[in-house]
Structure formats: C-alpha cells, structure tokens
Design a protein around this motif. Structure first.
Motif, PDB file in Angstrom:
ATOM      1  N   ILE A 117      -5.322   4.085  13.775  1.00  0.00           N
ATOM      2  CA  ILE A 117      -5.703   3.003  14.697  1.00  0.00           C
ATOM      3  C   ILE A 117      -4.540   2.048  14.912  1.00  0.00           C
ATOM      4  O   ILE A 117      -3.614   2.012  14.098  1.00  0.00           O
ATOM      5  CB  ILE A 117      -6.901   2.219  14.122  1.00  0.00           C
ATOM      6  CG1 ILE A 117      -6.579   1.784  12.687  1.00  0.00           C
ATOM      7  CG2 ILE A 117      -8.167   3.044  14.181  1.00  0.00           C
ATOM      8  CD1 ILE A 117      -7.672   0.968  12.053  1.00  0.00           C
ATOM      9  N   PRO A 118      -4.591   1.283  15.980  1.00  0.00           N
ATOM     10  CA  PRO A 118      -3.570   0.250  16.166  1.00  0.00           C
ATOM     11  C   PRO A 118      -3.577  -0.726  14.992  1.00  0.00           C
ATOM     12  O   PRO A 118      -4.628  -1.024  14.439  1.00  0.00           O
ATOM     13  CB  PRO A 118      -4.015  -0.447  17.460  1.00  0.00           C
ATOM     14  CG  PRO A 118      -4.818   0.571  18.181  1.00  0.00           C
ATOM     15  CD  PRO A 118      -5.500   1.390  17.119  1.00  0.00           C
ATOM     16  N   LYS A 119      -2.435  -1.208  14.658  1.00  0.00           N
ATOM     17  CA  LYS A 119      -2.320  -2.122  13.511  1.00  0.00           C
ATOM     18  C   LYS A 119      -3.086  -3.425  13.736  1.00  0.00           C
ATOM     19  O   LYS A 119      -3.379  -4.163  12.814  1.00  0.00           O
ATOM     20  CB  LYS A 119      -0.851  -2.420  13.232  1.00  0.00           C
ATOM     21  CG  LYS A 119      -0.065  -1.214  12.733  1.00  0.00           C
ATOM     22  CD  LYS A 119       0.814  -1.630  11.594  1.00  0.00           C
ATOM     23  CE  LYS A 119       1.769  -0.552  11.064  1.00  0.00           C
ATOM     24  NZ  LYS A 119       1.833   0.727  11.726  1.00  0.00           N
ATOM     25  N   LYS A 148      -4.844  -1.583   4.002  1.00  0.00           N
ATOM     26  CA  LYS A 148      -3.945  -2.720   4.217  1.00  0.00           C
ATOM     27  C   LYS A 148      -2.927  -2.835   3.092  1.00  0.00           C
ATOM     28  O   LYS A 148      -3.170  -2.390   1.974  1.00  0.00           O
ATOM     29  CB  LYS A 148      -4.758  -4.016   4.290  1.00  0.00           C
ATOM     30  CG  LYS A 148      -5.752  -4.051   5.437  1.00  0.00           C
ATOM     31  CD  LYS A 148      -6.705  -5.218   5.299  1.00  0.00           C
ATOM     32  CE  LYS A 148      -7.710  -5.221   6.445  1.00  0.00           C
ATOM     33  NZ  LYS A 148      -8.852  -6.087   6.170  1.00  0.00           N
ATOM     34  N   ASN A 149      -1.857  -3.474   3.435  1.00  0.00           N
ATOM     35  CA  ASN A 149      -0.879  -3.821   2.410  1.00  0.00           C
ATOM     36  C   ASN A 149      -1.517  -4.832   1.468  1.00  0.00           C
ATOM     37  O   ASN A 149      -2.027  -5.854   1.914  1.00  0.00           O
ATOM     38  CB  ASN A 149       0.373  -4.410   3.076  1.00  0.00           C
ATOM     39  CG  ASN A 149       1.444  -4.764   2.074  1.00  0.00           C
ATOM     40  OD1 ASN A 149       1.190  -5.449   1.094  1.00  0.00           O
ATOM     41  ND2 ASN A 149       2.643  -4.289   2.328  1.00  0.00           N
ATOM     42  N   GLU A 188      -1.515  -6.916   5.744  1.00  0.00           N
ATOM     43  CA  GLU A 188      -1.400  -6.334   7.081  1.00  0.00           C
ATOM     44  C   GLU A 188      -1.869  -4.878   7.104  1.00  0.00           C
ATOM     45  O   GLU A 188      -1.710  -4.148   6.126  1.00  0.00           O
ATOM     46  CB  GLU A 188       0.044  -6.437   7.575  1.00  0.00           C
ATOM     47  CG  GLU A 188       0.997  -5.543   6.818  1.00  0.00           C
ATOM     48  CD  GLU A 188       2.417  -5.648   7.345  1.00  0.00           C
ATOM     49  OE1 GLU A 188       2.580  -6.086   8.489  1.00  0.00           O
ATOM     50  OE2 GLU A 188       3.335  -5.289   6.603  1.00  0.00           O
ATOM     51  N   SER A 189      -2.440  -4.510   8.227  1.00  0.00           N
ATOM     52  CA  SER A 189      -2.996  -3.168   8.368  1.00  0.00           C
ATOM     53  C   SER A 189      -1.908  -2.117   8.357  1.00  0.00           C
ATOM     54  O   SER A 189      -0.799  -2.322   8.861  1.00  0.00           O
ATOM     55  CB  SER A 189      -3.782  -3.075   9.668  1.00  0.00           C
ATOM     56  OG  SER A 189      -4.073  -1.729   9.972  1.00  0.00           O
ATOM     57  N   LYS A 190      -2.251  -0.972   7.776  1.00  0.00           N
ATOM     58  CA  LYS A 190      -1.317   0.153   7.807  1.00  0.00           C
ATOM     59  C   LYS A 190      -1.641   1.101   8.963  1.00  0.00           C
ATOM     60  O   LYS A 190      -1.061   2.177   9.063  1.00  0.00           O
ATOM     61  CB  LYS A 190      -1.355   0.911   6.478  1.00  0.00           C
ATOM     62  CG  LYS A 190      -0.808   0.074   5.306  1.00  0.00           C
ATOM     63  CD  LYS A 190      -0.702   0.889   4.036  1.00  0.00           C
ATOM     64  CE  LYS A 190      -0.046   0.062   2.932  1.00  0.00           C
ATOM     65  NZ  LYS A 190      -0.101   0.751   1.622  1.00  0.00           N
ATOM     66  N   GLY A 191      -2.599   0.716   9.771  1.00  0.00           N
ATOM     67  CA  GLY A 191      -2.931   1.543  10.923  1.00  0.00           C
ATOM     68  C   GLY A 191      -3.778   2.768  10.578  1.00  0.00           C
ATOM     69  O   GLY A 191      -3.835   3.725  11.331  1.00  0.00           O
TER      70      GLY A 191
END
Length: 391
Positions: free
Chosen positions: A127-129, A153-154, A159-162
């Motif tokens: 998915i988009p980040k 996520k990190n 933050e998302s990893k996508g």
DNA sequence: CGACGGGACGC
DNA sequence: CGACGGGACGC
C-alpha cells in the motif's frame, strides 16, 4: 523439480496434475457417504461456481467409493464459498453423517493436515506509505467483513513500511479480495504468523471458564452441524448501522405461513417463536422471528438472508431493534461475540474492562484446533464504520 | 533515458 | 476417522 536431470521419465511434469491447484486453494476435499455419486456432487456444488473437475476416490480394485472426493473450481473464492456453505450438510435425507468440506492441500505439499481458516482469511498487501489502517479498511471492506487491518511500521519513527494485513471473517472474503482488488496492491494470502502451538488449547478453554465464573457473564456456544442449502449471495449488504437483536424481520414477495416460517428458521438452534404479519393491502409476506439469544439471531440472519423460499424467491432478513440487546456503551452489560469455526457464541460482561480482558485473552487463541475470534458485539457509537460479525 | 519491482508481522 | 485418477504429451 530441482534435479539437474531434467524431465526424463521418472519425476515427470504433468500439466494436468499441476493445474489442479491453480489458482491456489481452488480445490476442495470432501468427506462424504460412500454411496454419494458424482452426479449428486455436481448438482449440489455447481451453484458455487465453475466446476472444472469432480473426482470421487475409489478403491483401485473393487471400484468402491472410499467416501472421499475432490471438486476443483475455477476460482478460490468459489471453493471457499462451497466449503463455508456445504460443510456440515447432509447431501441426502438418508445420509447418517453430515459431510465435511475443506480446502484441499495442494498436491505438491504432500500434507494431509486440514487447511484451517486461519491460513485463508488474512491477506498481505502493498500500500502507499500514506495509508492509515482506516484507509486500508475503506479500500478492502467491499470484499467482506473485516476483522482487523494492520500496517507494518517502523517501530521507532512509526512511519509505514507500505505493507499491510487485512483479516476477514471468512476465507471466501479474503479470496475475493485477492481476486478482485487492484493489482497494484499485490494481494496474496498472508503466511500465518505463529506456527500454531495447539498444545495449550485446553488451557485457554479453562481460562475462559474461570473468567466466566469471576464476572458472571453468560456464555453460550452452539454447534451448527446442520446447515441449509442456499446459494447465499450478498451476505455483505447489511453492514449498516444495524442494531443487533434477538428479533428478526422477515420479508418476502411471496406470502408464507407461520408453519413455513418456523420450518425455515428452526434450522438455527434457539428459535423462540415466530409469527406472520399479514398486510391486507399487499401480497408481500412479512413475519417476525425471535430467538432466545442474539448469537442465534446473528447466525440466522447470516444464513437465511437471501435464502430462496420458495426457490426463485429470495427472502430478506434484518434485525429489529427492540431494545432487547442489553449492550451499553456507557452503562452495564458489554456483549462479546465469539466465533469458533462453524460455532458462534455470545457472552455478557459486567463492564468494559472485563470484556476487553476477555477479548485480549481469548481472541486469536486456538480452541479445539480452531482460531477463536472475539469481538465486541455491538458499538453503535462508531461514527465511521461498523462491521458485521457473522460467520 | 526515465520508472520497474518489490513482500512479512514487538515474543 | 478422511488425501490424490484420467488422459495423452513440442515444432
């Protein structure tokens, strides 16, 4: 496959055989009566989709059926739906045992272990980040009832990893998501995270009973061996703000009698009573059905909404909000809905903490070889979306 | 030059 | 307990 000796005569590559599992999980494994002929299988399973192959396993010499069969569908969602709808049914009135239906192990796997829902209900997507869990849910809810969404996520930055997961209630829903979602999601079935330690399932069960005593909830688990035969279609059209209750409204273009209504809804255990309400100004059928508990009503709605009765005429089933549902977001009884394979249950807790406790303790645990799903039964306050929790 | 392919979960 | 046939294959 990996031998350098190419495909000589021994380890042959047989396209006909290998295509048996293409696409993955499109073949079902059946345990049936030794007297069930292929024609009956074709008749009962063709409503679920394009059948590519039916094979009743027979003894090589005596040619007698071994009570086992395989049915290959064109798509995984068709095979899953066939499993969900037909497992536990009797194909013939004089059958002594209900049939069993599983997704077949791929031929190359060599395993004969039953494929569990746990392995068939969670998908893995790219998915988009920028996506949040809510965005993910919005994109994938059209394919079925989502149990939860999560995004990798990190851990430090958040933050998302996508990458994300979507867990559905039913295998057919995950299959439909994979088949129909935009290809850019690269949706595939997720590998199970915990390679199941089914050892302590008995512990969880006793835990549940202990908690039960402590907070005095009522827990009812039902076994629905007997199911009926509908080509259930849009079971997903009722994810609205419906209030769950013990009472169901039944509508039909064709009038029905009380006896007919009873015979249909008595399929689900726990039927309390039913009545028909005649509208002198129309020829529509209308009735009210009440169960002894919400779990039965949920299950009945799930199984019977869209049921054809008489054949060709689909009946509609919806909840009647009669206030019988003691769920309360500020007050007393918190309802918890349990799903264990083909069983559904229902429990009430005195407060939200106890209910959440039960959920965190029990949800996802393996009980009798099946993954438990435990959720709050009702949450009318959610502004966004509510999910239907029925399987 | 100019945009494809990649992919795993706090026990 | 309840797991794997049949058919016919590349110029």
């Amino acid at each position: 496959m990996d031998e350098a000796g190419s495909c000589a005569s021994g380890g042959v590559f047989r396209p006909g055989v290998d295509s048996l599992d293409e696409p993955p999980n499109s073949r079902i494994f059946l345990v049936i009566s030794k007297y069930t002929p292929e024609s009956v299988l074709r008749e009962r399973f063709s409503p679920f989709g394009e059948i590519q192959d039916i094979w009743v396993v027979r003894d090589k010499h005596t040619k007698e059926s071994k009570g086992i069969a395989f049915v290959k569908f064109a798509r995984s969602s068709q095979a899953c739906r066939a499993m969900e709808e037909m497992h536990g049914q009797c194909l013939s009135p004089n059958d002594t045992k209900p049939i069993k239906v599983f997704i077949a192990q791929s031929r190359s796997s060599g395993s004969h272990r039953d494929v569990e829902d746990e392995e068939l209900t969670r998908i893995f997507v790219m998915i988009p980040k920028s996506y949040t869990e809510e965005d993910l849910r919005e994109k994938f809810k059209v394919y079925g009832d989502i149990e939860y969404c999560s995004i990798i996520k990190n851990k430090v930055t958040g933050e998302s990893k996508g990458l994300g997961y979507v867990r559905y209630l039913k295998p057919s829903q995950a299959a439909q998501a994979i088949e129909n979602c935009d290809r850019s999601f690269r949706a595939i079935l997720a590998e199970p995270k915990n390679k199941v330690s089914e050892s302590s399932e008995q512990d969880y069960y006793s835990n549940m009973r202990q908690e039960t005593v402590g907070h005095e909830p009522r827990i009812n688990m039902f076994s629905f061996e007997q199911q009926s035969e509908f080509s259930s279609f849009d079971k997903n059209d009722n994810r609205g703000q419906e209030a769950i209750s013990k009472r169901l409204s039944v509508v039909s273009r064709v009038p029905f009698t009380e006896e007919q209504l009873f015979s249909i809804f008595d399929i689900v255990p726990g039927l309390e009573y039913c009545e028909v309400q005649r509208d002198p100004y129309s020829n529509y059928g209308h009735g009210v059905v009440q169960y002894f508990n919400v779990a039965s009503a949920i299950y009945a709605k799930y199984k019977l909404h869209g049921f054809q009765y008489p054949p060709g005429n689909r009946i509609g089933v919806s909840f009647i909000d009669d206030g019988s549902n003691a769920t309360d977001r500020f007050g007393n009884l918190i309802e918890v809905y349990l799903v264990s394979g083909k069983n559904v249950g229902y429990a009430k807790y005195a407060d939200r903490i106890s209910a959440n406790d039960a959920i965190t303790t029990l949800h996802g645990k393996i009980l009798n070889g099946v993954r438990l799903k435990v959720m709050l039964a009702d949450s009318p306050r959610e502004e966004s979306n509510k999910r239907q929790r029925t399987y």
